[in-house]
Every structure is written in C-alpha cells, then in structure tokens.
Design an enzyme around this catalytic site. Structure first.
Site, PDB file in Angstrom:
ATOM      1  N   GLY A  14      -0.949 -12.673   5.402  1.00 25.76           N
ATOM      2  CA  GLY A  14       0.326 -12.690   4.683  1.00 25.76           C
ATOM      3  C   GLY A  14       0.370 -11.585   3.645  1.00 25.76           C
ATOM      4  O   GLY A  14      -0.636 -11.268   3.027  1.00 25.76           O
ATOM      5  N   ARG A  75      -0.790 -10.536  12.035  1.00 28.04           N
ATOM      6  CA  ARG A  75      -1.857 -11.436  12.468  1.00 28.04           C
ATOM      7  C   ARG A  75      -2.196 -11.000  13.898  1.00 28.04           C
ATOM      8  O   ARG A  75      -1.316 -10.580  14.636  1.00 28.04           O
ATOM      9  CB  ARG A  75      -1.386 -12.877  12.404  1.00 28.04           C
ATOM     10  CG  ARG A  75      -0.878 -13.205  10.977  1.00 28.04           C
ATOM     11  CD  ARG A  75      -0.677 -14.660  10.730  1.00 28.04           C
ATOM     12  NE  ARG A  75       0.150 -14.885   9.550  1.00 28.04           N
ATOM     13  CZ  ARG A  75      -0.305 -15.111   8.320  1.00 28.04           C
ATOM     14  NH1 ARG A  75      -1.597 -15.162   8.090  1.00 28.04           N
ATOM     15  NH2 ARG A  75       0.523 -15.300   7.317  1.00 28.04           N
ATOM     16  N   ASP A 106      -8.374 -15.573   3.360  1.00 29.32           N
ATOM     17  CA  ASP A 106      -9.663 -16.064   3.862  1.00 29.32           C
ATOM     18  C   ASP A 106      -9.829 -15.847   5.369  1.00 29.32           C
ATOM     19  O   ASP A 106     -10.930 -15.581   5.841  1.00 29.32           O
ATOM     20  CB  ASP A 106      -9.860 -17.539   3.499  1.00 29.32           C
ATOM     21  CG  ASP A 106      -8.853 -18.424   4.185  1.00 29.32           C
ATOM     22  OD1 ASP A 106      -7.647 -18.106   4.142  1.00 29.32           O
ATOM     23  OD2 ASP A 106      -9.267 -19.434   4.781  1.00 29.32           O
ATOM     24  N   THR A 129      -3.472 -12.552  -1.777  1.00 29.39           N
ATOM     25  CA  THR A 129      -2.688 -13.709  -1.364  1.00 29.39           C
ATOM     26  C   THR A 129      -1.954 -14.282  -2.575  1.00 29.39           C
ATOM     27  O   THR A 129      -2.527 -14.341  -3.672  1.00 29.39           O
ATOM     28  CB  THR A 129      -3.555 -14.803  -0.697  1.00 29.39           C
ATOM     29  OG1 THR A 129      -2.808 -16.029  -0.673  1.00 29.39           O
ATOM     30  CG2 THR A 129      -4.851 -15.077  -1.432  1.00 29.39           C
ATOM     31  N   ASP A 131      -1.316 -17.223  -3.101  1.00 30.05           N
ATOM     32  CA  ASP A 131      -1.668 -18.629  -3.346  1.00 30.05           C
ATOM     33  C   ASP A 131      -2.785 -18.847  -4.369  1.00 30.05           C
ATOM     34  O   ASP A 131      -3.008 -19.974  -4.797  1.00 30.05           O
ATOM     35  CB  ASP A 131      -2.075 -19.307  -2.031  1.00 30.05           C
ATOM     36  CG  ASP A 131      -0.891 -19.478  -1.106  1.00 30.05           C
ATOM     37  OD1 ASP A 131       0.230 -19.609  -1.629  1.00 30.05           O
ATOM     38  OD2 ASP A 131      -1.078 -19.477   0.122  1.00 30.05           O
ATOM     39  N   ASP A 133      -5.962 -19.073  -3.998  1.00 28.99           N
ATOM     40  CA  ASP A 133      -6.832 -20.170  -3.562  1.00 28.99           C
ATOM     41  C   ASP A 133      -8.079 -19.676  -2.839  1.00 28.99           C
ATOM     42  O   ASP A 133      -8.535 -20.264  -1.862  1.00 28.99           O
ATOM     43  CB  ASP A 133      -6.043 -21.137  -2.654  1.00 28.99           C
ATOM     44  CG  ASP A 133      -5.503 -20.442  -1.422  1.00 28.99           C
ATOM     45  OD1 ASP A 133      -5.505 -19.196  -1.377  1.00 28.99           O
ATOM     46  OD2 ASP A 133      -5.073 -21.149  -0.491  1.00 28.99           O
ATOM     47  N   ARG A 175       1.222 -23.893   0.830  1.00 28.36           N
ATOM     48  CA  ARG A 175       0.988 -24.896   1.894  1.00 28.36           C
ATOM     49  C   ARG A 175      -0.245 -25.739   1.588  1.00 28.36           C
ATOM     50  O   ARG A 175      -0.258 -26.938   1.800  1.00 28.36           O
ATOM     51  CB  ARG A 175       0.812 -24.204   3.249  1.00 28.36           C
ATOM     52  CG  ARG A 175       2.117 -24.007   3.988  1.00 28.36           C
ATOM     53  CD  ARG A 175       1.868 -23.717   5.444  1.00 28.36           C
ATOM     54  NE  ARG A 175       1.018 -22.543   5.611  1.00 28.36           N
ATOM     55  CZ  ARG A 175       1.475 -21.311   5.782  1.00 28.36           C
ATOM     56  NH1 ARG A 175       2.773 -21.078   5.824  1.00 28.36           N
ATOM     57  NH2 ARG A 175       0.657 -20.298   5.932  1.00 28.36           N
TER      58      ARG A 175
HETATM   59  P1  ATP Z   1      -3.014 -15.725   4.457  1.00 28.90           P
HETATM   60  O1  ATP Z   1      -3.855 -16.475   3.464  1.00 28.90           O
HETATM   61  O2  ATP Z   1      -1.904 -15.001   3.834  1.00 28.90           O
HETATM   62  O3  ATP Z   1      -2.618 -16.551   5.636  1.00 28.90           O
HETATM   63  P2  ATP Z   1      -5.175 -14.697   6.006  1.00 28.90           P
HETATM   64  O4  ATP Z   1      -5.967 -13.461   5.921  1.00 28.90           O
HETATM   65  O5  ATP Z   1      -5.894 -15.997   5.772  1.00 28.90           O
HETATM   66  O6  ATP Z   1      -3.944 -14.536   5.018  1.00 28.90           O
HETATM   67  P3  ATP Z   1      -4.934 -15.251   8.836  1.00 28.90           P
HETATM   68  O7  ATP Z   1      -3.753 -15.211   9.727  1.00 28.90           O
HETATM   69  O8  ATP Z   1      -5.711 -16.507   8.758  1.00 28.90           O
HETATM   70  O9  ATP Z   1      -4.407 -14.766   7.407  1.00 28.90           O
HETATM   71  O10 ATP Z   1      -5.954 -14.101   9.294  1.00 28.90           O
HETATM   72  C1  ATP Z   1      -5.501 -12.771   9.482  1.00 28.90           C
HETATM   73  C2  ATP Z   1      -6.134 -12.214  10.723  1.00 28.90           C
HETATM   74  O11 ATP Z   1      -7.555 -12.211  10.566  1.00 28.90           O
HETATM   75  C3  ATP Z   1      -5.898 -13.030  11.977  1.00 28.90           C
HETATM   76  O12 ATP Z   1      -4.654 -12.755  12.575  1.00 28.90           O
HETATM   77  C4  ATP Z   1      -7.059 -12.585  12.849  1.00 28.90           C
HETATM   78  O13 ATP Z   1      -6.782 -11.336  13.416  1.00 28.90           O
HETATM   79  C5  ATP Z   1      -8.188 -12.439  11.824  1.00 28.90           C
HETATM   80  N1  ATP Z   1      -8.972 -13.686  11.770  1.00 28.90           N
HETATM   81  C6  ATP Z   1      -8.697 -14.809  11.091  1.00 28.90           C
HETATM   82  N2  ATP Z   1      -9.633 -15.753  11.297  1.00 28.90           N
HETATM   83  C7  ATP Z   1     -10.532 -15.215  12.141  1.00 28.90           C
HETATM   84  C8  ATP Z   1     -11.734 -15.691  12.770  1.00 28.90           C
HETATM   85  N3  ATP Z   1     -12.195 -16.908  12.558  1.00 28.90           N
HETATM   86  N4  ATP Z   1     -12.389 -14.848  13.600  1.00 28.90           N
HETATM   87  C9  ATP Z   1     -11.931 -13.591  13.824  1.00 28.90           C
HETATM   88  N5  ATP Z   1     -10.811 -13.099  13.281  1.00 28.90           N
HETATM   89  C10 ATP Z   1     -10.115 -13.880  12.454  1.00 28.90           C
END
Ligand code: ATP
Length: 326
Positions: A14, A75, A106, A129, A131, A133, A175
């Site tokens: 995000g 993503r 994360d 982020t 959030d 968190d 969330r």
């Molecule tokens: P936000 O907190 O805003 O959702 P985020 O970084 O947690 O941000 P995610 O969609 O969970 O957002 O992760 C971003 C991208 O990181 C995913 O689309 C994927 O490409 C990669 N990713 C997330 N989790 C994994 C995992 N367990 N293994 C490999 N790649 C991952």
C-alpha cells in the site's frame, strides 16, 4: 564483506505519504557514496518485468513534498513463488544490482527476506505504511500524514455536527491496527473510539449517548477504525439507530483521502533519515534488516522479525477519552 556497488530502490504494498521522500534520500545518499542507483517501478512486479532504470540526483528533484510514489506500487502474486523471485533475480543481475531497499509493509519485508536468503542480494526494509503497526519502529512513513488528514476532516465534520446537533460516526483506515482511530479520535475530542485491539461494549456506548442526550449534549463524535469488531461505522450506526432511533445519526467514511496528500514535516523527516540509514546499512554490512526509529535512534530489526505488530493499547488512553469528553 562483499562490497555493494549498484543498488535498487522500490516501493511495494500500500502507498503511504512520505515514500517519495524516502526514495529521494536513498538515491541521493547512494550517489553521494558513488553507488549506481536504480529505480524499480511497481514494486516486485517491476523486478519481474524488468522495469528498472538508472536514477540520478535530478530524477528525485521536487518530490520530497509529493504524496504517492513516483516509483508506483503494486502487489505481485508471482513474487510469492520461488520461480517468480528467480526471474526477478535474473533481471536484477542484468543491471549488476547487489543491494536493494524496499519501502513497504510487513508483506513486502517477508518477500525481501525470502529473496535475500535465496539469492544473496542483501535487502534493507523501510517501514512505509499509514497504519504504524510494524514491530521495530516507533514511527512508520505515512502515519503522521494520514492521521493529520483524518484530524482535519473530523474537525470539519464537527462543525457541521455542531450546527445540527448530530451524532457522527466516522470511519478511519486501519484494518488490523487502530492507531489512526486512537490518535485522531483523541485529537478531535471524540466521545468514543472503537478499534480492533480493544473490545467495546456497544451497550455502554449507547447508554453513554443516551446519558449525554439527557444532559443536552447532542453533538457526539464516534471514531471507528475500519477493522473494529463490529465491521466499521455503518455497522456501529445500525446498533445505535436500533436503540436510539430519534437521534440524528450520520456516518462518514473518510476512505482513501487518508493515503494521499503532501507528507507532514515528521513524515518527510523520518523518511529522509531512514532512507539515508538504509544506504548506510547496505554499505556497513547491516544486511537484511528493517530500519526503524526507536527512542529517536536508528534501530535495526531483522527482516523476519519486522512483522505486523498490534501492540497492546494502554487502557489509560480510554480513561483519558472518557474524562475529556465529559
Ligand atoms: P501494506 O501493509 O500496505 O499492505 P505490504 O507490504 O504488507 O503493505 P503486501 O501486499 O502484503 O503489502 O505485500 C506486498 C508484496 O510483497 C506482495 O504483493 C508480494 O509480492 C510480496 N510478498 C508479500 N508476502 C510475501 C511472502 N510471504 N512471500 C513472498 N513475497 C511476499
């Protein structure tokens, strides 16, 4: 220790205001250290599709004040699979990239952790982020801007609530984490704050509204995090309307405005400091860590520990809310 010469920076997951300030800091610090710096478009997706381009000091001119991310974000499903990450590695190798800075949440750090273990390219994470968190940092890039946007909007809602003697139930983002709700609710004088980390007795909330009505306190604000136990502001409003149908109750969902806008001074400051520290960490062998700020000091957390952290909220906050709203 292997020397790092060519680094890449990307934004993933995000978006959050202040990501541009972080990108700028990574690029300019990298160039200061005579590294070649590459930008990757659309997060991990750009690593797979090869949307990788060289960045210069001027590429990041005039962006510190801009919301969103010039590198875009996405993503990427394929990155969850080994084959996808391998393809990403092959693309990075074409540019000789030997260090990566990932600005994201994360999930992005989980991806970076797997990638760095499999392919021997060190990664550094920066918590981006709204959030707030992520374990290992008192701040995340974007939180301060998002919460200030929420405060500004709720102040406006209070004006109209006051003019009409209305109850407003306002939904803010969050969330899994209620920090935006908690901080914006306290800062705007909300009567009640509902958030995922804390059970709320809805009957108590309604009894309190009824008591307020009896003493002619007709303007009330309830701030609800979208991930609260009832399922957001509309659901909370249903409960209220059922028992207090005569109250003039309105719902306002703030939504994506909380993600946009020019980053606050604090977000620009932490993004700049973290971006600078990320390059430093790549050069000094602090590999596969997330850069955080704890007690105003740069703090390193191994990527596999940089997880979503819903900390326990001090109950004292809710006592403060109650006393100050009386
Ligand atoms: P936000 O907190 O805003 O959702 P985020 O970084 O947690 O941000 P995610 O969609 O969970 O957002 O992760 C971003 C991208 O990181 C995913 O689309 C994927 O490409 C990669 N990713 C997330 N989790 C994994 C995992 N367990 N293994 C490999 N790649 C991952």
């Amino acid at each position: 220790m292997k020397k790092v010469n060519n680094i890449a920076v990307l934004t993933s997951g995000g978006d959050a205001p202040g990501m541009n300030a972080a990108v700028r800091a990574v690029v300019r610090t990298g160039i200061y250290h005579q590294l070649n710096v590459y930008g990757v478009m659309y997060g991990y997706r750009g690593m797979l599709t090869g949307e990788i381009f060289p960045m210069e000091n001027k590429t990041v001119a005039n962006i510190i004040q801009r919301g969103g991310t010039i590198l875009k974000t996405a993503r990427c499903k394929e990155f969850y699979e080994y084959e996808g990450r391998k393809k990403a590695y092959e693309n990075l190798k074409k540019f000789g990239i030997d260090g990566i800075v990932v600005i994201g949440g994360d999930g992005s750090f989980k991806g970076a952790q797997k990638f760095s273990q499999e392919f021997d390219i060190p990664c550094i994470g920066l918590p981006g982020t709204i959030d707030k968190d992520i374990a290992g940092s008192d701040f995340t890039i974007g939180f301060d801007t998002a919460v200030n946007t929420a405060v500004e909007a709720i102040d406006k809602i209070r004006d109209t609530a006051d003019a009409h003697d209305r109850l407003f139930i306002i939904e803010v983002m969050g969330r899994d984490a209620g920090y935006i709700a908690l901080h914006s609710g306290i800062a705007t004088g909300a009567e009640h704050i509902l958030m995922p980390e804390r059970k709320t007795n809805i009957d108590d909330v309604i009894d309190d509204l009824a008591a307020n009505e009896r003493r002619s306190k007709l303007v009330n604000l309830i701030v609800v995090a979208e991930g609260d136990e009832f399922g957001g502001a509309n659901e909370v409003a249903k409960h209220v309307k059922e028992r207090l149908p005569h109250l003039d109750t309105r719902v306002c969902i703030l939504g994506h405005i909380q993600r946009g806008g020019s980053p606050t001074c604090l977000d620009r400051l932490i993004a700049s400091r973290m971006g600078y520290a990320a390059v430093d960490a790549l050069l000094n062998g602090q590999h596969n860590n997330m850069i955080g700020i704890v007690n105003n000091q740069i703090h390193y957390t191994p990527l596999d520990h940089a997880v979503k952290a819903t900390q326990k909220i001090d109950p004292e906050w809710f006592k403060i809310v109650k006393i100050l709203a009386s």
